[in-house]
Scaffold this active site. Structure first.
Site, PDB file in Angstrom:
ATOM      1  N   HIS A  19       0.848  -1.199   0.000  1.00  0.00           N
ATOM      2  CA  HIS A  19       0.000   0.000   0.000  1.00  0.00           C
ATOM      3  C   HIS A  19       0.880   1.245   0.000  1.00  0.00           C
ATOM      4  O   HIS A  19       2.116   1.152  -0.095  1.00  0.00           O
ATOM      5  CB  HIS A  19      -0.990  -0.017   1.168  1.00  0.00           C
ATOM      6  CG  HIS A  19      -0.355  -0.115   2.528  1.00  0.00           C
ATOM      7  ND1 HIS A  19       0.524   0.821   3.009  1.00  0.00           N
ATOM      8  CD2 HIS A  19      -0.475  -1.048   3.513  1.00  0.00           C
ATOM      9  CE1 HIS A  19       0.906   0.490   4.222  1.00  0.00           C
ATOM     10  NE2 HIS A  19       0.331  -0.656   4.548  1.00  0.00           N
ATOM     11  N   HIS A  22       4.066   1.436   2.266  1.00  0.00           N
ATOM     12  CA  HIS A  22       5.245   0.725   1.757  1.00  0.00           C
ATOM     13  C   HIS A  22       5.863   1.510   0.594  1.00  0.00           C
ATOM     14  O   HIS A  22       7.080   1.624   0.473  1.00  0.00           O
ATOM     15  CB  HIS A  22       4.875  -0.674   1.246  1.00  0.00           C
ATOM     16  CG  HIS A  22       4.134  -1.510   2.251  1.00  0.00           C
ATOM     17  ND1 HIS A  22       2.871  -2.003   2.023  1.00  0.00           N
ATOM     18  CD2 HIS A  22       4.477  -1.923   3.488  1.00  0.00           C
ATOM     19  CE1 HIS A  22       2.481  -2.696   3.080  1.00  0.00           C
ATOM     20  NE2 HIS A  22       3.433  -2.666   3.982  1.00  0.00           N
ATOM     21  N   CYS A 127       1.774 -10.534  21.716  1.00  0.00           N
ATOM     22  CA  CYS A 127       0.842 -10.068  20.679  1.00  0.00           C
ATOM     23  C   CYS A 127       1.257 -10.715  19.362  1.00  0.00           C
ATOM     24  O   CYS A 127       2.376 -10.503  18.879  1.00  0.00           O
ATOM     25  CB  CYS A 127       0.873  -8.549  20.548  1.00  0.00           C
ATOM     26  SG  CYS A 127      -0.093  -7.992  19.124  1.00  0.00           S
ATOM     27  N   CYS A 130       2.117  -8.245  16.497  1.00  0.00           N
ATOM     28  CA  CYS A 130       3.448  -7.629  16.553  1.00  0.00           C
ATOM     29  C   CYS A 130       4.560  -8.666  16.558  1.00  0.00           C
ATOM     30  O   CYS A 130       5.732  -8.304  16.441  1.00  0.00           O
ATOM     31  CB  CYS A 130       3.606  -6.792  17.812  1.00  0.00           C
ATOM     32  SG  CYS A 130       2.452  -5.455  17.946  1.00  0.00           S
ATOM     33  N   CYS A 144      -2.614  -4.499  23.400  1.00  0.00           N
ATOM     34  CA  CYS A 144      -1.485  -4.081  22.571  1.00  0.00           C
ATOM     35  C   CYS A 144      -1.776  -2.688  22.025  1.00  0.00           C
ATOM     36  O   CYS A 144      -2.838  -2.466  21.440  1.00  0.00           O
ATOM     37  CB  CYS A 144      -1.305  -5.073  21.419  1.00  0.00           C
ATOM     38  SG  CYS A 144      -0.384  -4.371  20.056  1.00  0.00           S
ATOM     39  N   HIS A 147      -2.377  -2.928  18.080  1.00  0.00           N
ATOM     40  CA  HIS A 147      -3.479  -3.715  17.514  1.00  0.00           C
ATOM     41  C   HIS A 147      -4.774  -3.644  18.314  1.00  0.00           C
ATOM     42  O   HIS A 147      -5.796  -4.174  17.874  1.00  0.00           O
ATOM     43  CB  HIS A 147      -3.053  -5.182  17.357  1.00  0.00           C
ATOM     44  CG  HIS A 147      -1.984  -5.352  16.328  1.00  0.00           C
ATOM     45  ND1 HIS A 147      -0.639  -5.243  16.631  1.00  0.00           N
ATOM     46  CD2 HIS A 147      -2.054  -5.576  15.000  1.00  0.00           C
ATOM     47  CE1 HIS A 147       0.070  -5.413  15.524  1.00  0.00           C
ATOM     48  NE2 HIS A 147      -0.764  -5.616  14.520  1.00  0.00           N
ATOM     49  N   LYS A 296      -5.934   6.066  10.671  1.00  0.00           N
ATOM     50  CA  LYS A 296      -4.917   5.089  10.321  1.00  0.00           C
ATOM     51  C   LYS A 296      -5.442   4.217   9.179  1.00  0.00           C
ATOM     52  O   LYS A 296      -6.623   3.877   9.147  1.00  0.00           O
ATOM     53  CB  LYS A 296      -4.606   4.248  11.561  1.00  0.00           C
ATOM     54  CG  LYS A 296      -3.279   3.592  11.463  1.00  0.00           C
ATOM     55  CD  LYS A 296      -2.846   2.937  12.739  1.00  0.00           C
ATOM     56  CE  LYS A 296      -1.623   2.095  12.420  1.00  0.00           C
ATOM     57  NZ  LYS A 296      -1.215   1.229  13.462  1.00  0.00           N
ATOM     58  N   LYS A 299      -6.945  -2.491   6.684  1.00  0.00           N
ATOM     59  CA  LYS A 299      -7.776  -3.310   5.817  1.00  0.00           C
ATOM     60  C   LYS A 299      -9.221  -3.294   6.301  1.00  0.00           C
ATOM     61  O   LYS A 299     -10.152  -3.196   5.521  1.00  0.00           O
ATOM     62  CB  LYS A 299      -7.245  -4.751   5.827  1.00  0.00           C
ATOM     63  CG  LYS A 299      -6.685  -5.161   4.470  1.00  0.00           C
ATOM     64  CD  LYS A 299      -6.742  -6.633   4.270  1.00  0.00           C
ATOM     65  CE  LYS A 299      -5.418  -7.290   4.558  1.00  0.00           C
ATOM     66  NZ  LYS A 299      -5.322  -8.699   4.444  1.00  0.00           N
TER      67      LYS A 299
HETATM   68  N1  MSP Z   1       8.639  -6.979   8.407  1.00  0.00           N
HETATM   69  C1  MSP Z   1       8.754  -5.850   9.259  1.00  0.00           C
HETATM   70  C2  MSP Z   1      10.032  -5.098   8.999  1.00  0.00           C
HETATM   71  C3  MSP Z   1      11.271  -5.906   9.145  1.00  0.00           C
HETATM   72  S1  MSP Z   1      12.676  -4.983   8.724  1.00  0.00           S
HETATM   73  C4  MSP Z   1      13.949  -5.932   9.181  1.00  0.00           C
HETATM   74  C5  MSP Z   1       7.572  -4.918   9.026  1.00  0.00           C
HETATM   75  N2  MSP Z   1       6.934  -5.040   7.868  1.00  0.00           N
HETATM   76  S2  MSP Z   1       5.657  -4.161   7.408  1.00  0.00           S
HETATM   77  O1  MSP Z   1       5.181  -4.763   6.195  1.00  0.00           O
HETATM   78  O2  MSP Z   1       4.732  -4.039   8.457  1.00  0.00           O
HETATM   79  O3  MSP Z   1       6.243  -2.778   7.024  1.00  0.00           O
HETATM   80  C6  MSP Z   1       6.350  -1.733   7.942  1.00  0.00           C
HETATM   81  C7  MSP Z   1       6.913  -0.548   7.208  1.00  0.00           C
HETATM   82  O4  MSP Z   1       6.067  -0.208   6.085  1.00  0.00           O
HETATM   83  C8  MSP Z   1       6.977   0.734   8.007  1.00  0.00           C
HETATM   84  O5  MSP Z   1       8.071   0.798   8.871  1.00  0.00           O
HETATM   85  C9  MSP Z   1       7.035   1.736   6.889  1.00  0.00           C
HETATM   86  O6  MSP Z   1       8.280   1.697   6.275  1.00  0.00           O
HETATM   87  C10 MSP Z   1       5.999   1.181   5.933  1.00  0.00           C
HETATM   88  N3  MSP Z   1       4.661   1.617   6.304  1.00  0.00           N
HETATM   89  C11 MSP Z   1       3.600   0.804   6.559  1.00  0.00           C
HETATM   90  N4  MSP Z   1       2.512   1.572   6.819  1.00  0.00           N
HETATM   91  C12 MSP Z   1       2.832   2.870   6.751  1.00  0.00           C
HETATM   92  C13 MSP Z   1       2.106   4.075   6.803  1.00  0.00           C
HETATM   93  N5  MSP Z   1       0.822   4.130   7.056  1.00  0.00           N
HETATM   94  N6  MSP Z   1       2.780   5.219   6.573  1.00  0.00           N
HETATM   95  C14 MSP Z   1       4.099   5.231   6.257  1.00  0.00           C
HETATM   96  N7  MSP Z   1       4.801   4.108   6.183  1.00  0.00           N
HETATM   97  C15 MSP Z   1       4.248   2.929   6.541  1.00  0.00           C
HETATM   98  O7  MSP Z   1       7.299  -4.100   9.894  1.00  0.00           O
END
Ligand code: MSP
Length: 637
Positions: A19, A22, A127, A130, A144, A147, A296, A299
């Site tokens: 999304h 990412h 959790c 997390c 948590c 969540h 926030k 889904k």
């Molecule tokens: N798999 C772990 C990271 C491991 S790194 C060794 C993880 N994955 S995640 O799919 O949840 O990705 C989290 C990251 O996605 C956030 O730290 C950020 O980079 C990005 N984002 C996810 N949602 C976001 C927003 N709503 N806004 C900005 N960035 C966000 O955590």
């Protein structure tokens, strides 16, 4: 000075599709990688997917497939998305890669042999969302904080990493290195957390409960905790321990993350590295969240914004620009499509797009389609040279501090100065007299040179637009940024090619929005059209008009002054089509005129009637005409 530059994104969980969050982190990493390559650094840009653990196993089970199948499917969605967003990652890592599995086992064994991993019993609040245990203090109302679910109390024998041993070292390291965790608010957050005694980290899961993970090298009955596994990706990708890339890049590592994963990156990871005898990364760069309409993204709320939808609707460069311009790195930002459209119409279409098309049109008309040489008898007009220098200083500072919005604001300072320079100098007036030729050449050279600098500065964020601008100027993308930055580098005699508009204006369709501050953007309201009785419609006097004269309205970018023959009578009509038609191009055109519209004044000029037009290609207006040549003055029924 060139050097090694290693930039990483988090490796994303494969339990959900990509999304905008990412996309943001990955685009920022891409912009940094491109910026460093432009400066001559040797950049290595890493992204990938995080595929082990409870969360993925649970998502796979609920989709009725094996974890590997599920991971393959979602990982592929991430891998396939990045080229669509022109992400220039050098490697895409998966934690299921054999090489990664081996590196994780190597590190575990090393830390175990050094005595920093021990076997013990652990009971705590876990959790699943997390993938971690929470201390009672960390829970909010027993739930948590991320969540809002009640964690389960779990007790089991497990392996522990002696993280507590490295607490003092970590505090010291953070304090000694200002940029180790940035921006400062997150550095302070980690230091505040470290004021309390640090607990050891449980780094294993018994296979009786979870098999989807990397087996511990010293105990077959356990798999590795997913965070201990995932963080190591950053060194696997460099070929740790022997790889040439590891020695070249590791010390320059710049990790990019959002605030959600500050603790694993700010505390687990540096202590893990220390225990394994590896120097810490250079910087952890932490940004805020993109919220959707101030809530926030989730889904369950159904408000997940998909990057490809936005790219397809508004174009990639506009999307990338918006993300970098509208978020202050470190703080949360609010995403709305309306704000994106506003940026496109103002910053991109009005400011950058108009500047580019005006300069190229004038250069084509006044310089014979070739870049002019700066005249040797120059008047010493260094307005744009100074503006470019200022823009570059702000740009460099912005990048150094991850203040991308400021870097772009600096660039827009130059764009706006150049637009003003055109109005101040009126090249079209100089073009009318032979005495003005030298000055005209100087002005055009300055404007083209400003365009070249602007194209370089925007290139990490908007690579496609920069490419179009380079092509229009008859040059290729610069290889050496430091040389290319020098004012006066644009060679004379290059063939220019005025292409299509860089950013067509966009209409935003929405139910509630109104207003357009500068009269250029029409935010379309979805208001049901009122019915009109035939008698009312018949009141309109629509005529065929023939345009007999056309010229620009002084001081207006949008208006043309037309003389229109509507059959025995000539009318003056002021039409807002200057961005869409050149005066000479519409002479003799047959158009539809609303002949009984009440006269009005526009920019001090009387306008008696209106032409009908519709939206044409690339955001340009298209005048409504006829397939057979009608007589001027004929009624349109
Ligand atoms: N798999 C772990 C990271 C491991 S790194 C060794 C993880 N994955 S995640 O799919 O949840 O990705 C989290 C990251 O996605 C956030 O730290 C950020 O980079 C990005 N984002 C996810 N949602 C976001 C927003 N709503 N806004 C900005 N960035 C966000 O955590």
């Amino acid at each position: 000075m060139s050097g090694a530059y290693f930039v990483t994104t988090p490796i994303y969980y494969v339990n959900a599709s990509p999304h905008i969050g990412h996309a943001y982190t990955t685009i920022v990493a891409d912009v940094l990688a491109r910026y460093h390559r432009l400066r001559g650094d040797d950049a290595f840009f890493l992204t990938g997917t995080d595929e082990h653990g409870d969360k993925i196993a649970a998502a796979a089970a609920s989709n009725g497939v094996s974890p590997q199948e599920y991971a393959d499917r979602i990982s592929e969605q991430f891998r396939a998305l990045w080229p669509e967003l022109l992400i220039t990652n050098d490697h895409f890592i998966r934690t299921t890669d054999a090489q990664h599995v081996e590196t994780v086992r190597t590190i575990l064994q090393k830390v175990y042999d050094a005595g920093d991993i021990y076997f013990g019993e652990y009971g705590g609040f876990y959790c699943v969302g997390c993938e971690r245990f929470y201390t009672e203090k960390e829970l909010v109302d027993g739930k948590c904080p991320d969540h809002q679910t009640e964690p389960e109390y779990r007790k089991e024998n497990n392996y522990f990493f002696r993280m507590s041993k490295y607490q003092d070292w970590l505090i010291e390291h953070i304090k000694k290195n200002d940029n180790f965790i940035r921006p400062e608010r997150y550095r302070n957050e980690v230091l505040a957390f470290l004021k309390e005694p640090l607990e050891d980290l449980c780094i294993s899961r018994p296979k009786t409960r979870l098999t989807w993970g990397i087996t511990l090298p010293f105990d077959d009955a356990y798999v590795t905790y997913v965070w201990f596994d995932a963080l190591i990706n950053y060194i696997t990708a460099l070929g740790y321990p022997q790889g040439r890339k590891f020695s070249q890049f590791w010390q320059s590592a710049q990790h990019l993350i959002a605030k959600d994963i500050l603790k694993p990156h700010g505390i687990y990871w540096p202590t893990m590295l220390k225990a394994a005898g590896i120097v810490p990364y250079a910087s952890l760069n932490v940004h805020g969240y993109w919220n959707i309409e101030r809530t926030k993204m989730s889904k369950s709320l159904g408000n997940v914004v998909k990057p490809l939808d936005l790219k397809n609707k508004y174009g990639l460069d506009a999307f990338r620009y918006f993300l970098l311009r509208d978020m202050v790195f470190g703080l949360d930002a609010n995403f709305s499509e309306e704000a994106l459209v506003q940026r496109i119409n103002t910053d991109l279409a009005n400011d950058l797009g108009n500047l580019t098309s005006r300069v190229l049109t004038m250069a084509t008309n006044y310089c014979g389609g070739k870049t002019p040489a700066p005249p040797s008898e120059a008047t010493g007009d260094d307005t744009l040279k100074l503006a470019a220098r200022r823009a570059m200083v702000e740009y460099e500072e912005g990048f150094a501090n991850l203040a991308f919005h400021k870097a772009l604001m600096g660039t827009w300072g130059l764009i706006n100065r150049a637009n003003k320079y055109i109005v101040e100098n009126e090249p079209w007036t100089l073009a009318k007299s032979a005495e003005g030729t030298l000055r005209l050449r100087e002005i055009m050279y300055n404007l083209l040179e400003a365009l070249r600098i602007i194209a370089i500065l925007i290139s990490p964020v908007m690579p496609l637009t920069a490419q179009k601008m380079f092509a229009a100027l008859g040059i290729t993308a610069p290889q050496d940024f430091n040389q290319a930055k020098a004012w006066g580098s644009l060679a004379a005699g290059l063939p220019m090619q005025k292409g299509e508009a860089l950013f067509p204006r966009v209409k935003y369709e929405d139910n509630g929005s109104t207003g357009n501050p500068n009269g250029e953007v029409v935010l379309k309201k979805e208001v049901p059209l009122a019915e009109v009785a035939y008698d009312d419609f018949a009141k309109l006097d629509l005529r065929v008009g023939s345009i007999v004269a056309a010229e620009a309205v002084p001081k207006s970018q949008k208006l043309l002054k037309l003389r229109v023959d509507i059959g025995g009578e000539q009318r003056q009509i002021i039409a807002g089509i200057a961005n869409d038609y050149r005066p000479e191009e519409i002479l003799g055109k047959r158009v539809v005129v609303v002949a009984n519209l009440k006269p009005t004044k526009l920019m001090g000029q009387e306008s008696c009637g209106m032409l009908l037009a519709t939206d044409g290609k690339e955001g340009k207006l298209s005048l409504i005409g006829f397939d057979k040549e009608p007589l001027a003055g004929a009624k349109v029924r």
